[in-house]
Scaffold this motif. Structure first.
Motif, PDB file in Angstrom:
ATOM      1  N   ALA A 157       8.272   3.638   6.700  1.00 19.76           N
ATOM      2  CA  ALA A 157       7.928   2.519   5.667  1.00 19.76           C
ATOM      3  C   ALA A 157       9.457   2.036   5.429  1.00 19.76           C
ATOM      4  CB  ALA A 157       7.556   3.320   4.490  1.00 19.76           C
ATOM      5  N   THR A 158       9.668   0.936   6.301  1.00 15.12           N
ATOM      6  CA  THR A 158      11.164   0.467   6.298  1.00 15.12           C
ATOM      7  C   THR A 158      11.244  -0.791   5.429  1.00 15.12           C
ATOM      8  OG1 THR A 158      10.509  -0.547   8.207  1.00 15.12           O
ATOM      9  CG2 THR A 158      11.771   1.584   8.369  1.00 15.12           C
ATOM     10  N   SER A 159      10.175  -1.302   4.807  1.00 16.46           N
ATOM     11  CA  SER A 159      10.244  -2.280   3.977  1.00 16.46           C
ATOM     12  C   SER A 159       9.775  -2.191   2.533  1.00 16.46           C
ATOM     13  CB  SER A 159       9.982  -3.406   4.286  1.00 16.46           C
ATOM     14  OG  SER A 159       8.190  -3.434   4.408  1.00 16.46           O
ATOM     15  N   LEU A 160      10.168  -2.730   1.732  1.00 16.23           N
ATOM     16  CA  LEU A 160       9.627  -2.624   0.302  1.00 16.23           C
ATOM     17  C   LEU A 160       8.119  -2.706   0.379  1.00 16.23           C
ATOM     18  CD1 LEU A 160       9.948  -1.985  -2.697  1.00 16.23           C
ATOM     19  CD2 LEU A 160      10.341  -4.338  -3.074  1.00 16.23           C
ATOM     20  N   ASP A 161       7.467  -3.509   0.929  1.00 16.16           N
ATOM     21  CA  ASP A 161       6.083  -3.913   0.992  1.00 16.16           C
ATOM     22  C   ASP A 161       5.394  -2.347   1.581  1.00 16.16           C
ATOM     23  OD1 ASP A 161       6.135  -6.140   0.026  1.00 16.16           O
ATOM     24  OD2 ASP A 161       5.786  -7.275   1.593  1.00 16.16           O
ATOM     25  N   LYS A 162       5.993  -2.056   2.703  1.00 15.57           N
ATOM     26  CA  LYS A 162       5.516  -0.690   3.373  1.00 15.57           C
ATOM     27  C   LYS A 162       5.299   0.477   2.408  1.00 15.57           C
ATOM     28  CE  LYS A 162       5.882  -2.265   8.041  1.00 15.57           C
ATOM     29  NZ  LYS A 162       6.706  -2.054   9.486  1.00 15.57           N
ATOM     30  N   LEU A 163       6.624   0.532   1.660  1.00 13.09           N
ATOM     31  CA  LEU A 163       6.877   1.722   0.818  1.00 13.09           C
ATOM     32  C   LEU A 163       5.977   1.665  -0.337  1.00 13.09           C
ATOM     33  CD1 LEU A 163      10.856   1.528   0.723  1.00 13.09           C
ATOM     34  CD2 LEU A 163       9.235   3.572   1.208  1.00 13.09           C
ATOM     35  N   ALA A 164       5.488   0.515  -1.065  1.00 15.12           N
ATOM     36  CA  ALA A 164       4.405   0.048  -1.938  1.00 15.12           C
ATOM     37  C   ALA A 164       3.120   0.599  -1.519  1.00 15.12           C
ATOM     38  CB  ALA A 164       4.575  -1.121  -2.400  1.00 15.12           C
ATOM     39  N   GLU A 165       3.076   0.225  -0.213  1.00 17.85           N
ATOM     40  CA  GLU A 165       1.630   0.793   0.227  1.00 17.85           C
ATOM     41  C   GLU A 165       1.474   2.496   0.063  1.00 17.85           C
ATOM     42  OE1 GLU A 165      -1.046   0.656   4.572  1.00 17.85           O
ATOM     43  OE2 GLU A 165       0.612  -0.891   4.099  1.00 17.85           O
ATOM     44  N   LEU A 166       2.673   3.128   0.526  1.00 21.62           N
ATOM     45  CA  LEU A 166       2.570   4.472   0.198  1.00 21.62           C
ATOM     46  C   LEU A 166       2.336   4.919  -1.087  1.00 21.62           C
ATOM     47  CD1 LEU A 166       5.017   6.192   3.090  1.00 21.62           C
ATOM     48  CD2 LEU A 166       2.589   5.862   2.919  1.00 21.62           C
ATOM     49  N   TRP A 167       3.131   4.140  -2.114  1.00 23.99           N
ATOM     50  CA  TRP A 167       3.043   4.563  -3.292  1.00 23.99           C
ATOM     51  C   TRP A 167       1.897   4.306  -3.975  1.00 23.99           C
ATOM     52  CZ3 TRP A 167       7.792   0.988  -4.611  1.00 23.99           C
ATOM     53  CH2 TRP A 167       8.883   1.474  -4.051  1.00 23.99           C
ATOM     54  N   ALA A 168       0.876   3.831  -3.333  1.00 22.17           N
ATOM     55  CA  ALA A 168      -0.499   3.377  -3.570  1.00 22.17           C
ATOM     56  C   ALA A 168      -1.554   4.441  -3.333  1.00 22.17           C
ATOM     57  CB  ALA A 168      -0.900   1.999  -3.572  1.00 22.17           C
ATOM     58  N   THR A 169      -1.052   5.381  -2.127  1.00 18.36           N
ATOM     59  CA  THR A 169      -1.578   6.450  -1.310  1.00 18.36           C
ATOM     60  C   THR A 169      -1.780   7.613  -1.975  1.00 18.36           C
ATOM     61  OG1 THR A 169      -1.265   4.946   0.659  1.00 18.36           O
ATOM     62  CG2 THR A 169      -2.047   7.354   0.886  1.00 18.36           C
ATOM     63  N   VAL A 286       3.227  -5.315  -6.924  1.00 21.74           N
ATOM     64  CA  VAL A 286       2.294  -4.555  -7.809  1.00 21.74           C
ATOM     65  C   VAL A 286       0.854  -4.949  -7.741  1.00 21.74           C
ATOM     66  CG1 VAL A 286       2.010  -4.082 -10.057  1.00 21.74           C
ATOM     67  CG2 VAL A 286       4.269  -4.151  -9.459  1.00 21.74           C
ATOM     68  N   ALA A 287       0.468  -6.196  -7.704  1.00 27.00           N
ATOM     69  CA  ALA A 287      -0.907  -6.804  -7.504  1.00 27.00           C
ATOM     70  C   ALA A 287      -1.415  -6.039  -6.221  1.00 27.00           C
ATOM     71  CB  ALA A 287      -0.951  -8.194  -7.438  1.00 27.00           C
ATOM     72  N   ALA A 288      -0.944  -6.045  -5.202  1.00 28.02           N
ATOM     73  CA  ALA A 288      -1.300  -5.266  -3.936  1.00 28.02           C
ATOM     74  C   ALA A 288      -1.555  -3.656  -4.162  1.00 28.02           C
ATOM     75  CB  ALA A 288      -0.309  -5.587  -2.867  1.00 28.02           C
ATOM     76  N   MET A 289      -0.519  -3.255  -4.828  1.00 30.62           N
ATOM     77  CA  MET A 289      -0.745  -1.961  -5.096  1.00 30.62           C
ATOM     78  C   MET A 289      -1.882  -1.331  -6.038  1.00 30.62           C
ATOM     79  SD  MET A 289       3.359  -0.669  -5.993  1.00 30.62           S
ATOM     80  CE  MET A 289       2.729   1.037  -6.409  1.00 30.62           C
ATOM     81  N   LEU A 290      -2.082  -2.142  -7.130  1.00 29.47           N
ATOM     82  CA  LEU A 290      -3.335  -2.019  -7.995  1.00 29.47           C
ATOM     83  C   LEU A 290      -4.507  -2.144  -7.187  1.00 29.47           C
ATOM     84  CD1 LEU A 290      -1.663  -3.689 -11.293  1.00 29.47           C
ATOM     85  CD2 LEU A 290      -1.890  -1.134 -10.524  1.00 29.47           C
ATOM     86  N   ALA A 291      -4.749  -3.199  -6.470  1.00 29.80           N
ATOM     87  CA  ALA A 291      -5.740  -3.523  -5.387  1.00 29.80           C
ATOM     88  C   ALA A 291      -6.038  -2.379  -4.533  1.00 29.80           C
ATOM     89  CB  ALA A 291      -5.712  -4.744  -4.631  1.00 29.80           C
ATOM     90  N   GLN A 292      -5.058  -1.720  -3.927  1.00 27.41           N
ATOM     91  CA  GLN A 292      -5.349  -0.555  -3.060  1.00 27.41           C
ATOM     92  C   GLN A 292      -5.749   0.886  -3.940  1.00 27.41           C
ATOM     93  OE1 GLN A 292      -1.811   0.357  -0.399  1.00 27.41           O
ATOM     94  NE2 GLN A 292      -2.593   2.277   0.022  1.00 27.41           N
ATOM     95  N   ILE A 293      -5.149   0.880  -5.109  1.00 29.85           N
ATOM     96  CA  ILE A 293      -5.719   1.859  -5.698  1.00 29.85           C
ATOM     97  C   ILE A 293      -6.775   1.729  -6.354  1.00 29.85           C
ATOM     98  CG2 ILE A 293      -5.191   3.026  -8.041  1.00 29.85           C
ATOM     99  CD1 ILE A 293      -2.173   2.486  -7.726  1.00 29.85           C
ATOM    100  N   GLY A 294      -7.453   0.489  -6.538  1.00 30.21           N
ATOM    101  CA  GLY A 294      -8.915   0.173  -7.043  1.00 30.21           C
ATOM    102  C   GLY A 294      -8.819  -0.161  -8.485  1.00 30.21           C
ATOM    103  N   VAL A 295      -7.817  -0.585  -9.152  1.00 32.77           N
ATOM    104  CA  VAL A 295      -7.927  -0.852 -10.727  1.00 32.77           C
ATOM    105  C   VAL A 295      -7.503  -2.499 -10.795  1.00 32.77           C
ATOM    106  CG1 VAL A 295      -7.465   1.661 -11.145  1.00 32.77           C
ATOM    107  CG2 VAL A 295      -5.575   0.036 -10.855  1.00 32.77           C
ATOM    108  N   GLU A 296      -7.655  -3.138  -9.808  1.00 33.78           N
ATOM    109  CA  GLU A 296      -7.122  -4.721 -10.040  1.00 33.78           C
ATOM    110  C   GLU A 296      -8.232  -5.164 -10.848  1.00 33.78           C
ATOM    111  OE1 GLU A 296     -10.296  -4.536  -6.562  1.00 33.78           O
ATOM    112  OE2 GLU A 296      -8.650  -3.219  -7.341  1.00 33.78           O
ATOM    113  N   LYS A 297      -9.320  -4.789 -11.001  1.00 32.16           N
ATOM    114  CA  LYS A 297     -10.302  -5.675 -11.881  1.00 32.16           C
ATOM    115  C   LYS A 297     -10.264  -5.067 -13.560  1.00 32.16           C
ATOM    116  CE  LYS A 297     -13.360  -6.958  -8.084  1.00 32.16           C
ATOM    117  NZ  LYS A 297     -14.788  -6.700  -7.393  1.00 32.16           N
ATOM    118  N   SER A 298      -9.329  -4.122 -13.699  1.00 29.34           N
ATOM    119  CA  SER A 298      -9.245  -3.674 -15.071  1.00 29.34           C
ATOM    120  C   SER A 298      -9.184  -4.863 -16.086  1.00 29.34           C
ATOM    121  CB  SER A 298      -7.855  -2.737 -15.208  1.00 29.34           C
ATOM    122  OG  SER A 298      -7.855  -2.376 -16.584  1.00 29.34           O
ATOM    123  N   PRO A 299      -9.876  -4.744 -17.181  1.00 26.71           N
ATOM    124  CA  PRO A 299      -9.827  -5.801 -18.335  1.00 26.71           C
ATOM    125  C   PRO A 299      -8.505  -6.120 -18.786  1.00 26.71           C
ATOM    126  CG  PRO A 299     -10.642  -3.674 -19.108  1.00 26.71           C
ATOM    127  CD  PRO A 299     -10.636  -3.411 -17.626  1.00 26.71           C
TER     128      PRO A 299
END
Length: 720
Positions: A157-169, A286-299
């Motif tokens: 994970a050599t970029s911030l985007d790839k790191l964020a993907e792991l943070w959401a895993t 952050v939006a991509a992380m929340l979508a990966q976690i599954g909480v992007e549709k939170s109110p």
């Protein structure tokens, strides 16, 4: 400041290459002495509870109760029972926890003695989890191989985007993340909450400590980081450790909040929309992380730590000294992540992974983690026996399966019936107290009565204990079990979004020796594990049960009316139900208690003290809980003869029972650590700081002016 620090972090890693994972080193340095200690552990102290719940042989009759009540009740036992090497502290509370662990082991041993075909699927999962953690030979033989797939993903994970993907895993450490919780202002719905962490030391203050001891701890932490990163394949692990430490130190200095301020629920409820969150996300997806976690549709998204607005500063009367303890919060954390070199964040993730899984990696990892977190920070000389840690591991992964077996064996229905009566009398007691207090007006009393009436007591265990459906346990692969449990827990949590709030769910296992109050559900919870001596027994004198578990019940009810719990109403909603005048009167009483506890200074010639503000909620719980319990004891014995037993009156037995609960001794290092990080006052002050508030204690033991613990009546704090 963030920009300068981030620039430094980036420069510090220019010389570091992404680590290459080499073959695991062959470390065989085990000693017969350590293995022998691991096999059985230390001989544990014992406590006699006599014939009626307290053994009067423990009374130090050469000490006046009014000079040091804790010593009067507990010193003889403490002096006779030095700390075994595996403990940083021990006492009645801890020993009951040890009993719970031994009781669970007895069940596991029964499973192990059976033919595999005779075990249920759940019993097999329990046994496999336990035995897999216990098999240190297999763990040693596997080396770092089980960790390689996860470390490889981190190093890739050599970029911030790839790191964020792991943070959401699930299973990977994340400096920022999201989860589903009950909305504190709308407790009938569930909502996503965004939080951050990142510190490897127990509290931000450890990074800010410039004393000799503080510098020593910081140096040893850096040495631990260097060890981990060296094992993780870094060519210059010391440089990598320095960059990781600098990253964490920036969080501590600029981003994190002081623990005392963080208790203020009026400051830590911040409802953001998706657009609001996007506006502070910066470079972090952050939006991509929340979508990966599954909480992007939170109110909405609850953020606990946001810089307070001018309106919040004014409403909470935050002075300059308090504002200095408030960091930049989530916006600052996201900015820091966006400006920190990915190599630093990789190194941080790698050390987090290796440290978290040290107990199931080769012994050198386990030893290094123990040496820092237990020996350095807590002063504990010896590791706990592996079997005890295996029980804890099993409970951590599939604890409610264990709980189902535990309650079937160890929790008698009569205990629940007796607890129901105790709870009912405690509620009556608080109702009487609310009616009688003079500092609260009738409109606020009406709200308080409604809240008391809506309390939801839960005793023993829940009927629908978790089955962990879909969670597979792999015999022989402890890291895989941990990662699978993390993924299962994530899925279970995210599934709550949009679903009705499950009011049957508990936050503790049945076998846990503890209790809690949950403000958003307005519930008090007492697991089966705590419903034993010294807290409770069907054979105890009634005064002992009320001074023990009765005061614990009162303590948890009291949390609903402490400085923070009192901000939730009868429905659990975070709402101000107080008149301004009543709140001022209540806060004045709390301030008096803060001043008293600030004066308890056990170290450094009175320079290292209890933080009365940080511990205020627990201290209100203790003082209010014991007061409620005493009144409930009088309700339960009204019209009945209360005999003198072994020369002790019922009232004396009541207060001795409270002291016995907190019978404890601890190592200085652990004591200092807890003064910084534990919202509870040290045990001796949970005795002496509490009983001196109650007129009835003075009467019971003839405490007079001139006695060391004497407080003039006008200085005694009686809130509930």
């Amino acid at each position: 400041m963030i920009h300068k620090t981030a620039a430094f972090l980036g420069a510090s890693l220019l010389a570091l290459a992404t680590p290459a994972l080499a073959d695991d080193h062959a470390h065989d340095e085990t000693t017969d002495t350590l293995q022998s200690a691991e096999a059985g552990g230390s001989a544990l102290p014992t406590i006699s509870f006599g014939e009626w719940g307290f053994d009067p042989a423990y009374l130090a009759t050469d000490i006046k109760p009014g000079d040091d009540f804790n010593a009067y009740a507990n010193k003889k036992w403490i002096d006779a029972n030095p700390l075994p090497p595996e403990f940083s502290r021990i006492g009645a509370f801890v020993l009951l926890g040890e009993k719970s662990t031994a009781d669970v082991k007895a069940l596991v041993d029964e499973f192990a003695a059976k033919d595999a075909a005779a075990l249920s699927a759940d019993q097999k999962r329990i046994l496999d989890t336990y035995k897999t953690f216990l098999d240190t030979d297999a763990i040693e033989a596997a080396g770092l191989a089980p960790a390689y797939p996860y470390l490889t993903r981190i190093y890739g994970a050599t970029s911030l985007d790839k790191l964020a993907e792991l943070w959401a895993t699930p299973g990977f450490a994340s400096p920022v993340g999201g989860f589903v919780t009950i909305d504190a202002k709308q407790p009938d719905r569930q909502i996503a909450s965004i939080s951050f962490g990142g510190l490897g030391l127990p509290d931000r203050d450890y990074y800010l400590d410039t004393t000799e001891k503080g510098r020593e701890i910081q140096a040893k932490y850096k040495a631990y980081l260097t060890f981990l990163l060296g094992e993780g394949g870094y060519r210059d692990p010391a440089a990598a450790a320095e960059s990781v430490y600098a990253f964490e130190e920036t969080i501590a200095r600029e981003v994190a909040w002081d623990r005392t301020v963080r208790r203020n629920r009026d400051l830590t409820y911040n409802l953001l929309s998706a657009d609001d969150l996007a506006a502070i996300s910066g470079k972090v997806p952050v939006a991509a992380m929340l979508a990966q976690i599954g909480v992007e549709k939170s109110p909405g998204f609850i953020v606990s730590l946001m810089p307070p607005t001018p309106e919040e500063i004014a409403a909470n009367k935050l002075d300059a000294a308090t504002l200095a303890k408030i960091g930049t919060g989530l916006p600052g954390m996201l900015a820091l992540l966006g400006e920190t070199a990915p190599a630093t964040l990789q190194a941080w993730m790698a050390k987090e992974f290796l440290s978290a899984h040290a107990p199931v990696l080769p012994k050198r990892f386990d030893d290094a983690r123990f040496a820092f977190y237990n020996q350095t920070l807590q002063g504990t000389p010896a590791q706990r026996p592996r079997w005890k840690r295996a029980i804890a591991e099993t409970e951590g992964l599939i604890g409610e399966l264990v709980g189902k077996e535990y309650v079937a064996r160890y929790f008698p229905p009569q205990s629940k019936a007796a607890m129901d009566e105790l709870v009912a009398n405690l509620r009556l007691a608080l109702g009487e107290s609310i009616n009688e207090i003079t500092w609260m007006s009738e409109p606020t009393k009406a709200e308080a009565r409604a809240k008391l009436a809506s309390f939801d007591p839960k005793i023993g265990y829940r009927s629908n204990l978790e089955t962990y459906e879909g969670l597979a346990i792999t015999a022989g692969d402890p890291i895989a079990n941990r990662m699978a449990a993390s993924a299962w827990a994530r899925a279970d949590n995210v599934a709550k979004l949009g679903a009705p709030v499950d009011r049957t769910e508990w936050g503790m296992l049945p076998q846990t020796v503890n209790a809690y109050y949950n403000s958003v559900k307005n519930e008090i919870v007492f697991p089966a594990g705590i419903l034993q001596q010294p807290f409770f027994a069907l054979t105890n004198d009634i005064a002992v049960n009320y001074g023990g578990i009765g005061a614990v019940i009162g303590h948890e009810i009291g949390h609903g009316f402490d400085d923070q719990g009192s901000k939730s109403d009868a429905t659990g909603a975070l709402r101000n139900w107080w008149t301004d005048t009543d709140r001022v009167a209540f806060d004045k009483l709390g301030d008096a208690l803060v001043a008293q506890y600030n004066a308890f200074c056990p170290f450094d010639d009175g320079k290292t003290c209890v933080n009365g503000r940080f511990t205020l909620g627990e201290n209100i719980g203790d003082v209010g809980g014991l007061s409620m319990a005493y009144r409930a004891y009088k309700i339960a014995t009204k019209g009945k003869e209360v005999p003198v037993i072994d020369g002790l009156t019922g009232d004396q037995r009541f207060f001795l029972a409270w002291a016995q609960v907190w019978r404890s001794t601890q190592r200085d290092e652990n004591y200092r650590n807890r003064l910084r990080t534990d919202p509870h006052a040290p045990e001796e002050y949970r005795v002496n700081g509490v009983v001196r508030q109650l007129d009835e204690w003075y009467e019971a033991f003839g405490v007079k002016p001139g006695d060391a613990m004497y407080l003039p009546p006008e200085k005694r704090v009686r809130i509930w």
